[in-house]
Each structure stands twice: as C-alpha cells, then as structure tokens.
Write a protein that holds these residues in place. Structure first.
Motif, mmCIF file in Angstrom:
data_model
loop_
_atom_site.group_PDB
_atom_site.id
_atom_site.type_symbol
_atom_site.label_atom_id
_atom_site.label_comp_id
_atom_site.label_asym_id
_atom_site.label_seq_id
_atom_site.Cartn_x
_atom_site.Cartn_y
_atom_site.Cartn_z
ATOM 1 N N PRO A 255 0.817 -1.223 0.000
ATOM 2 C CA PRO A 255 0.000 0.000 0.000
ATOM 3 C C PRO A 255 0.846 1.267 0.000
ATOM 4 O O PRO A 255 0.694 2.148 0.866
ATOM 5 C CB PRO A 255 -0.811 -0.146 1.293
ATOM 6 C CG PRO A 255 0.104 -0.907 2.207
ATOM 7 C CD PRO A 255 0.835 -1.888 1.321
ATOM 8 N N VAL A 256 1.755 1.359 -0.970
ATOM 9 C CA VAL A 256 2.617 2.533 -1.106
ATOM 10 C C VAL A 256 2.660 2.906 -2.589
ATOM 11 O O VAL A 256 2.394 2.089 -3.460
ATOM 12 C CB VAL A 256 4.050 2.263 -0.591
ATOM 13 C CG1 VAL A 256 4.079 2.122 0.917
ATOM 14 C CG2 VAL A 256 4.649 1.022 -1.262
ATOM 15 N N THR A 257 3.007 4.157 -2.862
ATOM 16 C CA THR A 257 3.099 4.628 -4.244
ATOM 17 C C THR A 257 4.453 5.309 -4.464
ATOM 18 O O THR A 257 4.785 6.247 -3.749
ATOM 19 C CB THR A 257 1.976 5.631 -4.559
ATOM 20 O OG1 THR A 257 0.703 4.998 -4.308
ATOM 21 C CG2 THR A 257 2.029 6.076 -6.007
ATOM 22 N N PRO A 258 5.234 4.786 -5.428
ATOM 23 C CA PRO A 258 4.964 3.608 -6.256
ATOM 24 C C PRO A 258 5.364 2.332 -5.522
ATOM 25 O O PRO A 258 6.228 2.359 -4.643
ATOM 26 C CB PRO A 258 5.857 3.848 -7.475
ATOM 27 C CG PRO A 258 7.041 4.597 -6.924
ATOM 28 C CD PRO A 258 6.489 5.486 -5.830
ATOM 29 N N ALA A 259 4.739 1.219 -5.888
ATOM 30 C CA ALA A 259 5.038 -0.064 -5.247
ATOM 31 C C ALA A 259 6.204 -0.770 -5.925
ATOM 32 O O ALA A 259 6.530 -1.908 -5.567
ATOM 33 C CB ALA A 259 3.812 -0.951 -5.255
ATOM 34 N N LYS A 260 6.818 -0.124 -6.918
ATOM 35 C CA LYS A 260 7.988 -0.676 -7.600
ATOM 36 C C LYS A 260 9.058 0.411 -7.667
ATOM 37 O O LYS A 260 8.769 1.547 -8.025
ATOM 38 C CB LYS A 260 7.630 -1.136 -9.020
ATOM 39 C CG LYS A 260 6.579 -2.230 -9.054
ATOM 40 C CD LYS A 260 6.216 -2.593 -10.489
ATOM 41 C CE LYS A 260 5.119 -3.660 -10.523
ATOM 42 N NZ LYS A 260 4.749 -4.039 -11.904
ATOM 43 N N LEU A 261 10.285 0.050 -7.308
ATOM 44 C CA LEU A 261 11.397 0.995 -7.352
ATOM 45 C C LEU A 261 12.581 0.352 -8.056
ATOM 46 O O LEU A 261 12.752 -0.870 -8.019
ATOM 47 C CB LEU A 261 11.806 1.407 -5.936
ATOM 48 C CG LEU A 261 10.772 2.161 -5.093
ATOM 49 C CD1 LEU A 261 11.309 2.374 -3.672
ATOM 50 C CD2 LEU A 261 10.404 3.499 -5.724
ATOM 51 N N MET A 262 13.396 1.183 -8.686
ATOM 52 C CA MET A 262 14.621 0.705 -9.331
ATOM 53 C C MET A 262 15.815 1.426 -8.727
ATOM 54 O O MET A 262 15.741 2.614 -8.410
ATOM 55 C CB MET A 262 14.575 0.940 -10.846
ATOM 56 C CG MET A 262 13.595 0.057 -11.575
ATOM 57 S SD MET A 262 13.731 0.165 -13.392
ATOM 58 C CE MET A 262 13.044 1.788 -13.685
ATOM 59 N N TRP A 263 16.913 0.700 -8.599
ATOM 60 C CA TRP A 263 18.141 1.282 -8.065
ATOM 61 C C TRP A 263 19.293 0.883 -8.968
ATOM 62 O O TRP A 263 19.477 -0.290 -9.280
ATOM 63 C CB TRP A 263 18.407 0.794 -6.644
ATOM 64 C CG TRP A 263 19.707 1.284 -6.071
ATOM 65 C CD1 TRP A 263 20.877 0.592 -5.946
ATOM 66 C CD2 TRP A 263 19.972 2.591 -5.558
ATOM 67 N NE1 TRP A 263 21.852 1.367 -5.393
ATOM 68 C CE2 TRP A 263 21.331 2.616 -5.138
ATOM 69 C CE3 TRP A 263 19.213 3.746 -5.419
ATOM 70 C CZ2 TRP A 263 21.923 3.744 -4.576
ATOM 71 C CZ3 TRP A 263 19.803 4.877 -4.863
ATOM 72 C CH2 TRP A 263 21.133 4.869 -4.444
ATOM 73 N N GLY A 264 20.065 1.863 -9.427
ATOM 74 C CA GLY A 264 21.218 1.574 -10.266
ATOM 75 C C GLY A 264 21.123 2.279 -11.598
ATOM 76 O O GLY A 264 20.552 3.369 -11.705
ATOM 77 N N GLU A 265 21.663 1.655 -12.621
ATOM 78 C CA GLU A 265 21.691 2.215 -13.976
ATOM 79 C C GLU A 265 20.894 1.278 -14.876
ATOM 80 O O GLU A 265 21.398 0.252 -15.333
ATOM 81 C CB GLU A 265 23.142 2.344 -14.444
ATOM 82 C CG GLU A 265 23.340 3.274 -15.606
ATOM 83 C CD GLU A 265 24.814 3.614 -15.823
ATOM 84 O OE1 GLU A 265 25.445 2.949 -16.665
ATOM 85 O OE2 GLU A 265 25.331 4.530 -15.143
ATOM 86 N N ALA A 266 19.630 1.652 -15.134
ATOM 87 C CA ALA A 266 18.712 0.733 -15.807
ATOM 88 C C ALA A 266 18.774 0.815 -17.329
ATOM 89 O O ALA A 266 18.462 -0.174 -18.003
ATOM 90 C CB ALA A 266 17.281 1.001 -15.337
ATOM 91 N N LEU A 267 19.133 1.952 -17.894
ATOM 92 C CA LEU A 267 19.139 2.087 -19.348
ATOM 93 C C LEU A 267 20.184 1.153 -19.955
ATOM 94 O O LEU A 267 21.331 1.100 -19.499
ATOM 95 C CB LEU A 267 19.421 3.532 -19.752
ATOM 96 C CG LEU A 267 18.334 4.553 -19.401
ATOM 97 C CD1 LEU A 267 18.698 5.924 -19.940
ATOM 98 C CD2 LEU A 267 16.971 4.117 -19.932
ATOM 99 N N GLY A 268 19.773 0.415 -20.978
ATOM 100 C CA GLY A 268 20.669 -0.550 -21.600
ATOM 101 C C GLY A 268 20.643 -1.908 -20.933
ATOM 102 O O GLY A 268 21.342 -2.831 -21.363
ATOM 103 N N ALA A 269 19.822 -2.048 -19.882
ATOM 104 C CA ALA A 269 19.719 -3.320 -19.159
ATOM 105 C C ALA A 269 18.278 -3.809 -19.195
ATOM 106 O O ALA A 269 17.342 -3.013 -19.310
ATOM 107 C CB ALA A 269 20.175 -3.151 -17.709
ATOM 108 N N VAL A 270 18.084 -5.121 -19.091
ATOM 109 C CA VAL A 270 16.737 -5.701 -19.131
ATOM 110 C C VAL A 270 16.627 -6.826 -18.102
ATOM 111 O O VAL A 270 17.627 -7.402 -17.672
ATOM 112 C CB VAL A 270 16.394 -6.267 -20.535
ATOM 113 C CG1 VAL A 270 16.433 -5.170 -21.577
ATOM 114 C CG2 VAL A 270 17.335 -7.414 -20.928
ATOM 115 N N ILE A 271 15.383 -7.100 -17.718
ATOM 116 C CA ILE A 271 15.071 -8.283 -16.911
ATOM 117 C C ILE A 271 14.654 -9.373 -17.888
ATOM 118 O O ILE A 271 13.611 -9.254 -18.542
ATOM 119 C CB ILE A 271 13.925 -8.003 -15.925
ATOM 120 C CG1 ILE A 271 14.272 -6.841 -14.992
ATOM 121 C CG2 ILE A 271 13.590 -9.265 -15.121
ATOM 122 C CD1 ILE A 271 13.076 -6.298 -14.225
#
Length: 388
Positions: A255-271
């Motif tokens: 129950p928080v906004t946003p419920a998803k967070l990213m940490w690091g350098e995401a551009l150029g990377a994928v899951i």
C-alpha cells in the motif's frame, strides 16, 4: 553580459536546492530529486502526484523534467520555464540570485575560478555516485543478511534464489497468479533474474536530515516482502535492481506509491523473464552460435510476463520504462526480430512521445519491429486476466 553565462549556470548548479526552494516552494526533496507540482501547467489535481522533478544530488545536477507535460532542460531552462522568460531573463534572474550584478570585474574573475574548481568537484562526485549505484545494485539483488543498508535499502534477512520456496517466494508467486501469470508454468524461465526477500525497506519512505553539510537517514522506510529482479546489460552484469513490494498479508502490491522501485543504472539493461526455446541467457547466447529467437520487449514485468507462457518460442524482456525499451540490446545476435508490447496510453500525448522515442531506439538497429497494444485494459496483463 552574456559573457558571464558560465559562472551563472555553475553558480545555480552549485546552489541547486536553494534554487528549487525559490522557484518551486511547494516542492520537497525525495531521494536525489526535488519533486514539485508544475507551476506553469497548474497540474495539482486530486489523485495525482507531483510530476516535475529536478536533480539535486547525484548525476546531472539541475537537469529536470515534467513527466506529465514532457518539458525538460537544464537549470537555466528551469528558470526560463518557471519564470516564463527567455535566456536573457534567466541570466538576469541568476545574477540577482547569486549577487553577481554588484560584483567588480576582479570579483567576477575570482568567482569564475572558484566555480571551475567546484564544477570539477561536482563531476568527480557524480562519477563516484554512479559507481556506487552500479556496485550496490548488484549487492541489493544478491543481498546478504545485514543490519546495515544495502545501497538505499535495509534488507535485514537478505534475498533468496528462485526455487528455495521461501515464504516470500510463495507470496510473490501468489501475487502473479492473481494477475494471470504462473511463474512456475513458464517454459525457459530465467530463474537467475529473480530473488525474493522477506523484508525490504521501501526506501522512498525513509526520512532524511541534513546538518552542517552532512545528510543522513534519520528514519527508515517501512518493510515489505519483495521480489528483487536483476536488470542485466548485454554482458550479463547486474547494473540495476528492480524491486516489487508486496502487502505483508494479502498477495497484492504494497500500500505505497509507487510499489515498484529501481536502483542503479537501468538504461541498456533488461530483466530476462524467459529465454525462449534455446534456454540460454541472452548474454551467453551469442557465443554459442544458437539460432536467434523472436524477442518480446515491454515496460513492466507483468506486461512482459503475460507473453512468456503463451509464446514459449520467444525470449521475453521487461525493460522497466519506455526509455528502457528504447535502449534494450536488441542488436544482439540472439535476437531475430522484436515484438514491442506497448501499454495503452490513449489520449496521453506525453506517453505517446515517449513511445515514439522508444520505437525509434529499437528501429535504429535495422531489425523487424512489430508493435502490439492490448485491446483490453491498460496493458497485456489486463488482457491476460480477461479484464473488460
């Protein structure tokens, strides 16, 4: 007096938080950003969150963007935008703010020398901050039990691998089943992309204090069970950690906004959610001389995962954002052609512009790109659940 542009811009960057307090007094610092309502668009409405964000720590100081209107620029552009003026007006505002107008030529020259030194210090600090994020992104994904923060977050019990059948893993799987995605049924699932935590701090909720030039975390944010996902670059290095937070009791988002967070350098990377019929991670597939696979790319994990079970012949990647989609490494030899699973953002000109930029980023590699948007709900995960 255009000749003092360099010292004005550098001086405003050096005092960026004070600049934000003056220009955007209703805002507040959140992480390394000053977050405020847009005083030009007058976008403060019930149910909305502030969308104008200015970088005040780490990275490109003074860089800003309104994620609702699409307006963006550097610190001088911020003054122009908020004050509704041009570059000459922004420079005049900067001279008054910095007290340059009353300085003698000798004092201005000394200021220019001092600002040059400070700019070099800022560049050095920004690079240290970038390296810290890269290092701790990997540590946050593979978190070990600790009473100290791992990067931005307190993760006291660490994370556990897919298949350990911890309570946190079962809780996350129940959440995905509720969204129409059975992780255990995905053929070629890349288990190396997922780890599960019984308790990870929602670090956006932390409270910080500053005194005598030092800033520290005075109070941690709340703890939630979480799924940590590795965002890997073309060489398989974890450069960012994507964290989804769940409610501690029910298998729904926290129950928080946003419920998803990213940490690091995401551009150029994928899951990488699934590896296709070859069942080889994308960062290893090129060296094995395997037949290339169709590849599905999308923003969110749920949107992308909705393709993994019904389309086992394709690799499936989640990229975290539209900008991430545009920078995905689809030029790799293991990618035959690309299906871009876009979200439905009908009537949102900013999202449409971001989509156009992402599509151009994919098309620049010369491979066939097919765009599909769900005809139901906001995205393909809504379609997978049969939402009307």
């Amino acid at each position: 007096m255009i000749g003092d542009l360099d010292i004005i811009k550098s001086g405003l960057i050096d005092r960026i938080e004070s600049v934000c307090e003056r220009l955007l007094p209703d805002g507040k610092p959140e992480g390394g950003l000053w977050v405020a309502w847009n005083p030009v668009e007058l976008d403060q409405k019930p149910g909305r969150l502030p969308a104008l964000k200015v970088r005040i720590r780490g990275g490109d100081l003074g860089a800003w963007r309104c994620y609702r209107s699409g307006a963006k620029g550097d610190v001088l552009k911020l003054v122009e935008y908020v004050e509704r003026t041009d570059i000459k007006g922004a420079l005049a505002w900067g001279r008054d703010f910095l007290g340059i107008r009353s300085m003698s030529p000798a004092e201005r020259q000394n200021l220019r020398k001092a600002e040059t030194v400070r700019r070099q210090e800022r560049d050095h600090k920004a690079e240290r901050s970038r390296l810290f994020k890269l290092q701790t992104a990997d540590q946050l994904f593979f978190a070990k039990p600790s009473e100290k923060e791992t990067g931005p977050a307190y993760c006291p019990q660490g994370t556990f691998p897919f298949g350990a059948n911890t309570a946190a893993e079962l809780h996350a799987k129940a959440y995905f089943r509720g969204r129409g995605v059975d992780l255990d049924a995905i053929a070629g699932l890349n288990r190396l992309s997922f780890r599960f935590s019984p308790a990870t701090e929602w670090w956006k909720g932390a409270r910080y204090e500053t005194a005598q030039g030092r800033r520290w975390k005075a109070e941690r944010g709340p703890l939630f069970p979480a799924m940590h996902c590795a965002m890997r670059n073309r060489m398989g290095i974890v450069t960012a950690c994507h964290v989804t937070f769940f409610d501690p009791v029910r298998p729904v988002k926290a129950p928080v906004t946003p419920a998803k967070l990213m940490w690091g350098e995401a551009l150029g990377a994928v899951i990488e959610i699934s590896m296709g019929p070859n069942a080889v991670p994308f960062w290893m597939a090129d060296s094995d001389g395997l037949v290339p696979d169709p590849t599905v790319v999308g923003e969110g994990i749920e949107t992308s995962a909705s393709f993994s079970e019904p389309v086992p012949e394709a690799r499936v990647w989640a990229c975290g954002s539209l900008a991430g989609v545009g920078s995905a490494p689809v030029d790799l030899g293991c990618v035959e052609w690309v299906l871009f699973a876009r979200d439905n953002n009908t009537g949102n000109p900013t999202a449409q512009k971001q989509f156009d930029t992402a599509l151009a980023g994919l098309e620049r590699h010369g491979k066939t790109i097919v765009v599909e948007a769900s005809h139901v709900g906001d995205d393909f995960n809504d379609l997978a659940q049969g939402e009307e």
